[in-house]
Design an enzyme around this catalytic site. Sequence first.
Site, PDB file in Angstrom:
ATOM      1  N   ASP A  10       0.874  -1.163   0.000  1.00  0.00           N
ATOM      2  CA  ASP A  10       0.000   0.000   0.000  1.00  0.00           C
ATOM      3  C   ASP A  10       0.923   1.228   0.000  1.00  0.00           C
ATOM      4  OD1 ASP A  10      -2.315   1.666   0.493  1.00  0.00           O
ATOM      5  OD2 ASP A  10      -1.654   1.770   2.584  1.00  0.00           O
ATOM      6  N   LEU A  11       0.403   2.369  -0.402  1.00  0.00           N
ATOM      7  CA  LEU A  11       1.238   3.587  -0.437  1.00  0.00           C
ATOM      8  C   LEU A  11       1.029   4.459   0.808  1.00  0.00           C
ATOM      9  CD1 LEU A  11       3.093   5.624  -1.976  1.00  0.00           C
ATOM     10  CD2 LEU A  11       1.001   6.580  -2.953  1.00  0.00           C
ATOM     11  N   ASP A  12      -0.203   5.003   0.913  1.00  0.00           N
ATOM     12  CA  ASP A  12      -0.488   5.980   1.976  1.00  0.00           C
ATOM     13  C   ASP A  12      -0.422   5.322   3.356  1.00  0.00           C
ATOM     14  OD1 ASP A  12      -1.059   8.097   0.153  1.00  0.00           O
ATOM     15  OD2 ASP A  12      -3.032   7.249  -0.225  1.00  0.00           O
ATOM     16  N   LYS A 147     -10.642  -0.582  -1.599  1.00  0.00           N
ATOM     17  CA  LYS A 147     -10.542  -1.558  -0.512  1.00  0.00           C
ATOM     18  C   LYS A 147     -11.760  -1.341   0.393  1.00  0.00           C
ATOM     19  CE  LYS A 147      -5.579  -0.946  -0.954  1.00  0.00           C
ATOM     20  NZ  LYS A 147      -4.374  -0.261  -0.451  1.00  0.00           N
ATOM     21  N   GLU A 171       0.097  -3.302   4.633  1.00  0.00           N
ATOM     22  CA  GLU A 171      -1.033  -2.375   4.767  1.00  0.00           C
ATOM     23  C   GLU A 171      -1.107  -1.697   6.131  1.00  0.00           C
ATOM     24  OE1 GLU A 171      -3.668  -0.891   3.834  1.00  0.00           O
ATOM     25  OE2 GLU A 171      -3.804  -1.509   1.746  1.00  0.00           O
TER      26      GLU A 171
HETATM   27  C1  BG6 Z   1      -5.943   5.595  -0.115  1.00  0.00           C
HETATM   28  C2  BG6 Z   1      -6.018   6.351   1.188  1.00  0.00           C
HETATM   29  O1  BG6 Z   1      -4.636   5.152  -0.309  1.00  0.00           O
HETATM   30  O2  BG6 Z   1      -6.321   6.418  -1.204  1.00  0.00           O
HETATM   31  C3  BG6 Z   1      -7.395   6.975   1.362  1.00  0.00           C
HETATM   32  O3  BG6 Z   1      -5.743   5.477   2.268  1.00  0.00           O
HETATM   33  C4  BG6 Z   1      -7.744   7.819   0.149  1.00  0.00           C
HETATM   34  O4  BG6 Z   1      -7.382   7.761   2.529  1.00  0.00           O
HETATM   35  C5  BG6 Z   1      -7.639   6.968  -1.117  1.00  0.00           C
HETATM   36  O5  BG6 Z   1      -9.069   8.330   0.248  1.00  0.00           O
HETATM   37  C6  BG6 Z   1      -7.935   7.763  -2.390  1.00  0.00           C
HETATM   38  O6  BG6 Z   1      -6.920   8.706  -2.554  1.00  0.00           O
HETATM   39  P1  BG6 Z   1      -6.955   9.907  -3.587  1.00  0.00           P
HETATM   40  O7  BG6 Z   1      -5.538  10.426  -3.544  1.00  0.00           O
HETATM   41  O8  BG6 Z   1      -7.302   9.349  -4.930  1.00  0.00           O
HETATM   42  O9  BG6 Z   1      -7.961  10.889  -3.097  1.00  0.00           O
HETATM   43 MG    MG Z   2      -2.822   3.119   3.611  1.00  0.00          MG
END
Ligand code: BG6
Ligand code: MG
Length: 220
Positions: A10-12, A147, A171
């Site tokens: 996962d990234l964020d 997800k 994750e």
């Molecule tokens: C996920 C985050 O990686 O991306 C969420 O955990 C976020 O919090 C989702 O809403 C969508 O991200 P974005 O950048 O397309 O608004």
């Molecule tokens: Mg995340």
Amino acid sequence: MAQPKAFLFDLDGVIVDTAHFHYQAWRRLANEKLGFDISEEFNESLKGVSRTESLDRILSHGNVTLTPAEKETLATLKNDWYVELINKMTPDDILPGINAFLEKTRLAGIKIGLGSVSKNAKPILERIGILNAFDAIIDGTKISKGKPDPEVFLKGAEELGASPNECVVFEDAVAGIEAGRRAGMKTVGIGQPDILTEADVVLANLNNLTIEDLRKALHF
Ligand code: BG6
Ligand code: MG
């Protein structure tokens, strides 16, 4: 002994601390435009969830009903604020242990994939200088379901030529662990064990983690 064939990150909140930026931007939106606050505890339920679904959850949390056009405006505003925050990022923002662990993964011959629901994933990877570390990138532009749907990880496995039981998902989100499990993959939670209760293993971060220790912990 069996070897894992692909790691899906996962990234964020796993590679960079952008989970905090998402919270900051949603909280600002709730405070300034909707007239209520959102707690860090509530924010756990937004992690890993798409932009539109996140806004729906926030609105229902505050008992606010909006038209589709109003929702579109607010989602765009939140993203503008979020992009302002990520535009200040540099390679120094990569979380501790990530670069070393990606290198160990590559040296072990294990494929590296990104599995993120975010539409900002590629610009972030470019900014922090690790776009080329990934053999496959599945982001919010390539999937139709966020997800906890397993789509993002199943697509990652497919692009990397691995079957689900040869994949490990990393994750920080409850929804992300569920997505990994529903995909039939082993899961490593990054964060707190009392929150990521369904993960096979939970670690605070990837600092000093070896492939061998991970393999043992996941019974590969
Ligand atoms: C996920 C985050 O990686 O991306 C969420 O955990 C976020 O919090 C989702 O809403 C969508 O991200 P974005 O950048 O397309 O608004
Ligand atoms: Mg995340």
